[in-house]
Design a protein around this motif. Structure first.
Motif, PDB file in Angstrom:
ATOM      1  N   MET A   1      49.884  -5.166  -9.703  1.00  0.00           N
ATOM      2  CA  MET A   1      48.954  -6.272  -9.451  1.00  0.00           C
ATOM      3  C   MET A   1      49.391  -6.980  -8.165  1.00  0.00           C
ATOM      4  SD  MET A   1      48.068  -9.570 -11.819  1.00  0.00           S
ATOM      5  CE  MET A   1      47.577  -8.502 -13.161  1.00  0.00           C
TER       6      MET A   1
ATOM      7  N   SER B   1      43.736  -8.706 -12.397  1.00  0.00           N
ATOM      8  CA  SER B   1      43.202  -7.361 -12.624  1.00  0.00           C
ATOM      9  C   SER B   1      41.683  -7.350 -12.738  1.00  0.00           C
ATOM     10  CB  SER B   1      43.818  -6.761 -13.888  1.00  0.00           C
ATOM     11  OG  SER B   1      43.472  -7.548 -15.024  1.00  0.00           O
ATOM     12  N   THR B   2      41.076  -8.504 -13.045  1.00  0.00           N
ATOM     13  CA  THR B   2      39.618  -8.552 -13.237  1.00  0.00           C
ATOM     14  C   THR B   2      38.919  -9.518 -12.299  1.00  0.00           C
ATOM     15  OG1 THR B   2      39.935 -10.202 -14.989  1.00  0.00           O
ATOM     16  CG2 THR B   2      39.734  -7.888 -15.665  1.00  0.00           C
TER      17      THR B   2
ATOM     18  N   ASP C   1      36.036 -13.591 -13.326  1.00  0.00           N
ATOM     19  CA  ASP C   1      36.308 -12.288 -13.927  1.00  0.00           C
ATOM     20  C   ASP C   1      35.039 -11.457 -13.905  1.00  0.00           C
ATOM     21  OD1 ASP C   1      39.148 -12.582 -15.119  1.00  0.00           O
ATOM     22  OD2 ASP C   1      38.113 -14.383 -15.816  1.00  0.00           O
TER      23      ASP C   1
ATOM     24  N   THR D   1      35.582  -3.304 -21.070  1.00  0.00           N
ATOM     25  CA  THR D   1      36.662  -2.361 -21.358  1.00  0.00           C
ATOM     26  C   THR D   1      36.969  -1.474 -20.149  1.00  0.00           C
ATOM     27  OG1 THR D   1      35.025  -0.799 -22.238  1.00  0.00           O
ATOM     28  CG2 THR D   1      36.122  -2.265 -23.805  1.00  0.00           C
ATOM     29  N   SER D   2      36.078  -1.434 -19.169  1.00  0.00           N
ATOM     30  CA  SER D   2      36.312  -0.590 -18.001  1.00  0.00           C
ATOM     31  C   SER D   2      36.721  -1.436 -16.800  1.00  0.00           C
ATOM     32  CB  SER D   2      35.037   0.204 -17.665  1.00  0.00           C
ATOM     33  OG  SER D   2      33.955  -0.672 -17.401  1.00  0.00           O
ATOM     34  N   LYS D   3      37.498  -0.838 -15.913  1.00  0.00           N
ATOM     35  CA  LYS D   3      37.979  -1.551 -14.720  1.00  0.00           C
ATOM     36  C   LYS D   3      36.862  -1.613 -13.692  1.00  0.00           C
ATOM     37  CE  LYS D   3      41.526  -1.263 -11.131  1.00  0.00           C
ATOM     38  NZ  LYS D   3      41.606  -2.703 -11.002  1.00  0.00           N
TER      39      LYS D   3
ATOM     40  N   ASP E   1      35.803  -2.285  -9.781  1.00  0.00           N
ATOM     41  CA  ASP E   1      36.329  -2.343  -8.423  1.00  0.00           C
ATOM     42  C   ASP E   1      35.786  -3.587  -7.717  1.00  0.00           C
ATOM     43  OD1 ASP E   1      37.754   0.035  -8.629  1.00  0.00           O
ATOM     44  OD2 ASP E   1      36.017   1.242  -8.032  1.00  0.00           O
TER      45      ASP E   1
ATOM     46  N   THR F   1      31.982  -7.294  -5.640  1.00  0.00           N
ATOM     47  CA  THR F   1      31.850  -5.921  -6.116  1.00  0.00           C
ATOM     48  C   THR F   1      30.687  -5.292  -5.360  1.00  0.00           C
ATOM     49  OG1 THR F   1      30.228  -6.400  -7.845  1.00  0.00           O
ATOM     50  CG2 THR F   1      32.539  -6.730  -8.407  1.00  0.00           C
TER      51      THR F   1
END
Length: 955
Positions: free
Chosen positions: A1, A35-36, A56, A88-90, A92, A106
């Motif tokens: 991170m 991370s989000t 997020d 649940t998915s990352k 970008d 994004t």
């Protein structure tokens, strides 16, 4: 991170080391990449309150914003609204600093944080501005508590553009289509009012205000009381209006006359404010005088009322309404006033009963140059909202449902006609009505058993009264043999004398305050009762267990979840309702609006666990964000049988649909009935018949076509004799409903496959035409039908705006009209104007007596020339969940206008029982060959379709 830290010092921003300290050590905002998304921390920053901001990303086009005051924990991901599998998915995304702004983006949405103040600006994928936050301040977070629960009272405003349309927010009875321009709405579950905190914009964004408490949306400034105006009596004395209470049978007899500067008879607890000794049931009340505003501009007068009310300003009648006392209504009047200019005000009010309600408040004009939309929540842990972006409004709704749950496909039978009344009192009465429909060959699929089928004292047991319903199993079996489905009323309410009360009490599954208060209902001698705790999983399971053993095991097909606000008792104050509602997971203030969501969840989960092959169908009077995932539809509650109420349902239903919640209906005919219709004279009887026929005409173009209401009975044959135009019109639209079954079921399929909305505000399909933004009495039913209900007595024409960018055809006759104009459309007694856009393809079926009578193996495809078009024909088994596993078929019909060719694709997909071969009759409707559904030719171009692609030349 990777972490980032920034400092604003003397107007300059500098990137420092990559290590983030535990706490800010200076007067500059600090941000870090997570991370989000991004977290920003403000402490002692000159232009911003102390706050923590969390961004997020949940999808490429959806960002969640949470803002908390210092030393407040970031709210977790647990949510009653969001589906369990969300985020649940990352995703970008990138973070970059440009000057004094931090850009986080994004591929689908961009957020720019203005670092000096912490305000957020939102943009679409191409960088087009969507909206931006208003600056937060000390009022954004205020500590509060209730019943031992500490929380924040929260406010957040957004800067919006003056020319955008704003829709959604659930269902409200204010006749408002577009919530821009200073409108205000309370998001509070109440009979006829539904709170869904989702806002949809023509700028192609949506806001989900993630809060469960009572909210104010729009212009969140408090309403002002009547006395905030400068008031003058009928004699001209300053300070009050003159209120005269007279004998309504002999107005020369004055019971009382007094000054009143506040009209605030809102609840049962306000009844003592009336003059002592006055019997309202025998009274008529006049408010006379003048008023002047200290402000210039557009004002909104907000009324709550029961009984008959007329409002005059400067001698002009602006409202004339009626509502039953136990279920008071609301309306608002927009009036433009000059500063300090006196205007004559006269209110004529005839109360109904000795307990009646009248309140008048008002909202002052917005400040010049301010174009804001806000949310104000009673309780929460943070400012918490999602912003969704999309290429169009459908994509925005799709993003909303991606996080809150898909809307399933309702069973095919539900797209037929429904008959209900308040109520079938005996088994014999219900079966006789069903038999009469079949004998008269009136198409119908569903008959509804309303409340009180139980023994009087046994409310909550779900057990049929053996005296009036001696053989419920046999009754249900006979209904099924006659191809009826049975829906039955189930309340979340349990009487103290019910057979199940002790069990629920012993397990602490009831809200006992209502019992200890001794508040009685209106049935028989009156019984103390309360509601079960839907927030307790064990209570939900127990409630379903009873429904299953007493009703579902008898093969009841669908559920009518009445009073699901919950309606503790009519006309008690909101504070009293909060005192009764005591969720096991927290305070009533925090969770006030979510009762219907959890109530539906318990029934949905229970039925699917019991029998996963039969589609759940729940009709509920209240609704919250995410409830569409529980097989739930809403109806608009106990509205009145008046022309005004009928018109109000149009915008109410459209905005409900634009809240991301596709299945909606109302009581065709209205629920509450004026006494003049009980034993009507000739003129009132004819008005009653016309009112019902107009309501049926409108109801045929909704997700559920359902007639219901109090006495008089609502069956077509009870409303008018066979030779009457009202009867003929009602049957015409019931038949039309079945002829459109393939069209209606196909657009229902799209609600699941592509998150489509069946009821469509004109702005959804014609966003470039700003003339449609405020139209509140027209809507699109699916892609191809512009529906224009008639909501005025005696009208045989009505103004219809045909949006620009399309040519239009009259559905019944095929007459051509250019778009971008308002026409005076024919509206004879037996028809409402319906228009079809160029490029539409409408499948038109053979007559049916019920939806499963026979396969639709013959369909007429009505193709409207002038533009290219497409329609996807959707089919599945009709009443199971195999479609969730891919067991369905689609056939795409495409029209090439230049070539005059219709292409029918290969069939995609299969399911058990599928019609493998059908006949398509194809008919081209055009400017030079106007053809309508009322005069279809007997001979048309016909093809046999076996699932293989084919083309048909139409000219």
């Amino acid at each position: 991170m990777m972490f980032f830290k920034n400092t604003i010092f003397l107007g300059m921003i500098a990137m420092l080391s990559m290590e983030l300290p535990a706490h800010a050590q200076n007067s500059a905002p600090i941000y870090q990449k997570t991370s989000t998304g991004v977290q920003l921390t403000y402490r002692a920053v000159p232009a911003a309150p102390d706050q923590d901001i969390y961004l997020d990303f949940y999808t490429e086009q959806a960002v969640r914003v949470r803002v908390t005051p210092p030393d407040t924990k970031k709210p977790g991901k647990e949510s009653l609204v969001l589906i369990d599998t969300v985020a649940t998915s990352k995703i970008d995304f990138s973070v970059s600093q440009v000057g004094d702004s931090l850009l986080v983006k994004t591929s689908g949405i961009q957020v720019k944080a203005f670092l000096p103040t912490g305000t957020l600006h939102f943009y679409d994928a191409q960088g087009k501005p969507l909206l931006r936050e208003g600056a937060r301040n000390a009022l954004s977070f205020q500590k509060d508590a209730y019943d031992g629960d500490s929380f924040l009272n929260i406010q957040q405003s957004f800067q919006i553009s003056a020319d955008e349309g704003l829709y959604g927010l659930g269902q409200h009875q204010n006749g408002v289509m577009n919530y821009n321009n200073g409108r205000r709405v309370s998001l509070l579950q109440y009979n006829t009012e539904i709170a869904v905190p989702f806002l949809l914009s023509t700028n192609n964004y949506g806001i989900l205000w993630h809060n469960y408490s009572i909210n104010t949306a729009g212009d969140t400034r408090p309403l002002l009381p009547l006395h905030a105006f400068k008031l003058f009596s009928h004699e001209g004395r300053q300070g009050w209006l003159t209120a005269r209470y007279v004998n309504k049978e002999n107005e020369t007899e004055v019971y009382a006359e007094r000054p009143e500067s506040t009209i605030d008879y809102n609840y049962l607890s306000d009844q003592h404010k009336y003059p002592q000794g006055i019997q309202l049931s025998k009274s008529k009340v006049y408010y006379d005088g003048e008023f002047a505003s200290p402000y210039a501009g557009l004002h909104y007068l907000h009324f709550k009322y029961s009984g008959y009310i007329k409002v005059y300003i400067d001698g002009e009648l602006l409202q004339d309404r009626w509502r039953e006392a136990w279920n008071s209504g609301t309306f608002e009047l927009p009036v433009t006033l000059e500063k300090d200019k006196r205007h004559r005000l006269r209110i004529e009010w005839i109360p109904v009963g000795n307990e009646s309600y009248l309140t008048l408040n008002w909202q002052r004009p917005q400040e010049a140059g301010e174009q804001r939309f806000g949310f104000h929540s009673e309780a929460g842990d943070a400012i918490d909202y999602f912003v969704f972006s999309g290429a169009n409004m459908d994509e925005v709704i799709s993003g909303y449902r991606q996080l809150t749950g898909k809307a399933g496909i309702m069973p095919r039978w539900s797209f037929g006609y429904w008959q209900s009344r308040e109520r079938y009192k005996t088994q014999a009465e219900l079966e006789n009505v069903a038999q009469t429909f079949r004998k008269r060959r009136i198409p119908i699929d569903n008959i509804v058993q309303d409340w009180s089928y139980w023994s009087e004292k046994d409310w909550g047991s779900h057990v049929f009264d053996p005296k009036r319903f001696p053989d419920p199993d046999g009754m249900i079996d006979r209904l099924h043999q006659q191809h009826f489905k049975l829906m039955i009323s189930v309340w979340p309410k349990i009487n103290e004398q019910s057979a199940v009360f002790d069990e629920f009490k012993q397990h602490n599954w009831l809200y006992m305050r209502n019992i200890y208060d001794g508040r009685k209902d209106w049935i028989g001698e009156g019984y103390t009762s309360t509601f079960y705790d839907v927030y307790n999983p064990a209570a939900r399971n127990a409630f379903w267990k009873q429904m299953n053993s007493k009703l579902f095991s008898k093969d009841v097909d669908a559920w009518w979840m009445d009073a699901s606000e919950p309606d503790i008792h009519s006309n008690i104050s909101v504070e009293e309702r909060k005192a009764v509602l005591q969720p096991s997971i927290g305070s009533s203030v925090r969770y006030y609006n979510t009762f219907p969501l959890l109530n539906a969840k318990g029934i949905y989960d229970g039925q699917r666990a019991t029998d996963s092959s039969k589609r759940v169908f729940i009709l509920t009077r209240s609704f919250f964000a995410g409830q569409q995932r529980y097989g739930a539809a809403a109806w608009s509650g106990d509205i009145a049988s008046t022309w005004e109420d009928m018109k109000d349902q149009i915008s109410a239903g459209v905005n409900f649909s634009m809240s991301g919640t596709p299945y909606w209906t109302m009581d065709a005919g209205g629920f509450l009935v004026q006494r003049k219709y009980y034993e009507p004279n000739a003129a009132d009887l004819e008005e009653w018949r016309e009112l019902n026929s107009r309501w049926y005409q409108y109801g045929a173009f909704l997700p559920l076509f359902r007639a219901h209401g109090q006495f008089p009975a609502r069956e077509p044959f009870a409303i008018a004799p066979e030779e009457h135009p009202a009867y003929k019109s009602m049957l015409y639209y019931i038949d039309l409903r079945y002829r459109l079954l393939a069209y209606n079921y196909s657009i229902a399929g799209q609600t699941y496959l592509n998150d489509y909305s069946m009821i469509r505000g004109l702005a959804m399909d014609f966003a470039a035409d700003t003339a449609v933004y405020h139209i509140n009495d027209q809507f699109m039913w699916g892609p191809s039908l512009l529906v224009n209900p008639v909501s005025q007595h005696g009208k045989r024409k009505r103004a219809v705006y045909l949006p620009k960018g399309k040519d239009w055809y009259d559905l019944y006759k095929g007459q051509h009209f250019a778009g971008g104009q308002t026409i005076e459309a024919d509206a004879p007694y037996d028809r409402i104007p319906v228009f079809v856009p160029a490029g539409a393809i409408i499948p038109w079926g053979e007559p049916l007596q019920y939806t499963s009578e026979k396969p639709q193996d013959v369909l007429t495809l009505l193709v409207y020339e002038g533009q290219d078009g497409e329609f996807v024909l959707y089919e599945d088994a009709g009443d199971n969940y195999d479609y969730e596993k891919g067991a369905y078929s689609t056939v795409t019909c495409s029209f090439d206008n230049q070539r005059g060719v219709l292409s029918i694709s290969d069939r995609n997909g299969t399911f058990e029982g599928m019609t493998k071969q059908r006949k398509f009759n194809v008919l081209l409707v055009g400017r030079n060959h106007p053809i309508g559904i009322d005069a279809l030719p007997k001979k048309m171009k016909a093809v046999t379709y076996t699932g293989r692609a084919m083309t048909i030349k139409l000219r």
